[in-house]
Design an enzyme around this catalytic site. Structure first.
Site, short mmCIF file in Angstrom:
data_model
loop_
_atom_site.label_atom_id
_atom_site.label_comp_id
_atom_site.label_asym_id
_atom_site.label_seq_id
_atom_site.Cartn_x
_atom_site.Cartn_y
_atom_site.Cartn_z
N VAL A 34 -2.41 -4.82 19.46
CA VAL A 34 -1.50 -5.53 18.57
C VAL A 34 -0.07 -5.33 19.06
CG1 VAL A 34 -0.63 -5.70 16.21
CG2 VAL A 34 -3.09 -5.37 16.62
N TYR A 66 0.84 -1.21 0.00
CA TYR A 66 0.00 0.00 0.00
C TYR A 66 0.87 1.25 0.00
CZ TYR A 66 -3.07 3.56 2.06
OH TYR A 66 -3.76 4.72 2.33
C1 UGA Z 1 -3.85 2.94 8.44
C2 UGA Z 1 -3.67 2.93 6.93
O1 UGA Z 1 -2.82 1.96 6.50
C3 UGA Z 1 -3.15 4.23 6.40
O2 UGA Z 1 -3.18 4.28 5.03
C4 UGA Z 1 -3.97 5.31 6.84
O3 UGA Z 1 -3.44 6.49 6.29
C5 UGA Z 1 -3.94 5.30 8.32
O4 UGA Z 1 -4.53 4.09 8.78
C6 UGA Z 1 -4.71 6.45 8.80
O5 UGA Z 1 -5.79 6.27 9.32
O6 UGA Z 1 -4.24 7.55 8.57
P1 UGA Z 1 -2.53 2.52 10.73
O7 UGA Z 1 -2.03 3.72 11.42
O8 UGA Z 1 -1.74 1.28 10.97
O9 UGA Z 1 -2.63 2.80 9.15
O10 UGA Z 1 -4.03 2.39 11.21
P2 UGA Z 1 -4.89 1.45 12.15
O11 UGA Z 1 -5.33 0.25 11.42
O12 UGA Z 1 -5.95 2.34 12.68
O13 UGA Z 1 -3.90 0.97 13.31
C7 UGA Z 1 -3.26 1.83 14.19
C8 UGA Z 1 -2.44 1.01 15.17
O14 UGA Z 1 -3.31 0.33 16.07
C9 UGA Z 1 -1.58 -0.07 14.55
O15 UGA Z 1 -0.35 -0.14 15.21
C10 UGA Z 1 -2.37 -1.36 14.76
O16 UGA Z 1 -1.55 -2.50 14.85
C11 UGA Z 1 -3.04 -1.06 16.09
N1 UGA Z 1 -4.33 -1.75 16.30
C12 UGA Z 1 -5.31 -1.70 15.36
C13 UGA Z 1 -4.56 -2.40 17.50
O17 UGA Z 1 -3.68 -2.48 18.38
N2 UGA Z 1 -5.77 -3.01 17.71
C14 UGA Z 1 -6.77 -2.97 16.78
O18 UGA Z 1 -7.86 -3.53 17.06
C15 UGA Z 1 -6.53 -2.29 15.59
#
Ligand code: UGA
Length: 349
Positions: free
Chosen positions: A227, A161
């Site tokens: 996570v 991505y």
């Molecule tokens: C995602 C997308 O990949 C990006 O493209 C997007 O720009 C970004 O969200 C955003 O919202 O701006 P990420 O930051 O990893 O990236 O978004 P989440 O899926 O919301 O996760 C955030 C963090 O929380 C990660 O470290 C994930 O591992 C963690 N997480 C997520 C948990 O610990 N528990 C959950 O139930 C979900």
């Protein structure tokens, strides 16, 4: 002004649609789903339902007949990068490349959504054991035009991505160098607000982004899954601030934003995922908790268990926002607690 919002029926697009209609623009939204824009009622709004992969003639016609294209089309959920990397590549890169090329052909201004994920897994993640404060802080703040982008290995397909968006940015930049495209790239940093995602228990669909997963756990008495322990950090940004930034770019009369990349995020709202969960529970208890309901426990799951093989994470990413502040006078206004309160309130109502 006539504005074409590709992917305008999603979370960001629906808020932008409303704001543009309120400003008197003629807006055409192209999307698979209409649900999130159904509450915007206006003669100035046209909705075209379709899948961009199957509607090339419609897209070409619409681009030819608009003043500005805003391209929001993307799969933006990490679970999908792991499960369906080719779909992510084809939609997020191949289709958006065609949009870019049509903007070149018809000489249209393009606002292209990229992502903070282009900064990749980052030095902070790779050198975590060797880094000492304050170096760690310095390496976690990303500048649009200076910071390197450090991608994880190919076998970790989560980065497809980020790589797709990264390459798209480079293609836009290259067209710009040849003076063939007027574009602005935006890199959102964890935007949240009403209408973000869905609640898995209500739709029966698997994993969403962090806010919606935690909201689901709180409302439906499940456990909050952290996570890899939840020590990774994110800077969350409230959607009204983000829309304010986008409007400044769209109505930029001085063209200062031409061929610029902007981080759009709130550097003051950075916290760990575990702290984010604690904050949500705290706000819930303070405002809506019916004491008969069980509050969520926090449990740790590995990234591989949660997302599947091929997941890898970024430990810290904080937006540097000096450029958009200087160019367009933008500043986020909604603080972290209010951001989370407003998001939760929207889901509880
Ligand atoms: C995602 C997308 O990949 C990006 O493209 C997007 O720009 C970004 O969200 C955003 O919202 O701006 P990420 O930051 O990893 O990236 O978004 P989440 O899926 O919301 O996760 C955030 C963090 O929380 C990660 O470290 C994930 O591992 C963690 N997480 C997520 C948990 O610990 N528990 C959950 O139930 C979900």
């Amino acid at each position: 002004m006539r504005i074409l919002l590709l992917g305008g029926g999603g979370f960001i697009g629906s808020h932008l649609t409303k704001a543009l209609i309120d400003k008197g623009c003629k807006v055409t939204v192209f999307d698979l789903y209409e649900e999130k824009v159904q509450d915007v009622v206006s003669d100035n709004l046209t909705f075209i339902q379709g899948d961009i992969r199957k509607c090339h003639d419609i897209i070409e016609y619409e681009i030819k007949n608009t003043d500005l294209v805003v391209d929001l089309i993307a799969y933006a959920n990490p679970k999908l990068y792991v499960d369906k990397p080719l779909d992510v590549f084809e939609l997020n890169f191949m289709e958006n490349l065609k949009t870019c090329q049509l903007c070149v052909k018809y000489e249209k201004r393009l606002i292209q959504f990229s992502t903070c994920e282009v900064y990749g897994t980052t030095a902070t993640s790779y050198f975590r054991d060797e880094l000492k404060e304050p170096d760690a802080d310095r390496l976690a703040v990303f500048d649009e035009d200076e910071s390197p982008m450090i991608m994880g290995p190919t076998q970790k397909q989560r980065w497809i991505y980020a790589c797709g968006k990264h390459m798209l940015e480079r293609v836009l930049h290259a067209y710009g160098l040849e003076d063939r495209l007027d574009y602005t790239i935006v890199r959102p940093f964890n935007w949240i607000g009403p209408k973000i995602d869905y609640l898995p228990t209500e739709t029966g669909e698997g994993t969403t982004r962090v806010f919606s997963n935690f909201m689901d756990a709180i409302l439906y008495e499940k456990d909050i899954q952290l996570v890899d322990g939840g020590q990774q950090r994110r800077a969350f940004t409230y959607i009204s601030d983000c829309i304010d930034a986008l409007l400044r770019i769209i109505f930029d009369e001085t063209s200062v934003s031409k061929r610029q990349i902007y981080n759009i995020g709130n550097p003051e709202s950075e916290l760990s995922v575990q702290e984010f969960a604690e904050l949500m529970i705290d706000i819930y208890k303070e405002n809506w908790w019916d004491q008969k309901k069980r509050l969520p426990e926090m449990i740790t799951v590995s990234g591989e268990e949660f997302y599947g093989k091929g997941y890898e994470d970024c430990l810290r990413r904080i937006p540097k926002i000096d450029k958009i502040r200087e160019h367009l006078g933008w500043e986020p206004k909604v603080d972290l607690r209010e951001t989370v309160f407003k998001c939760m309130e929207a889901f509880i109502k």
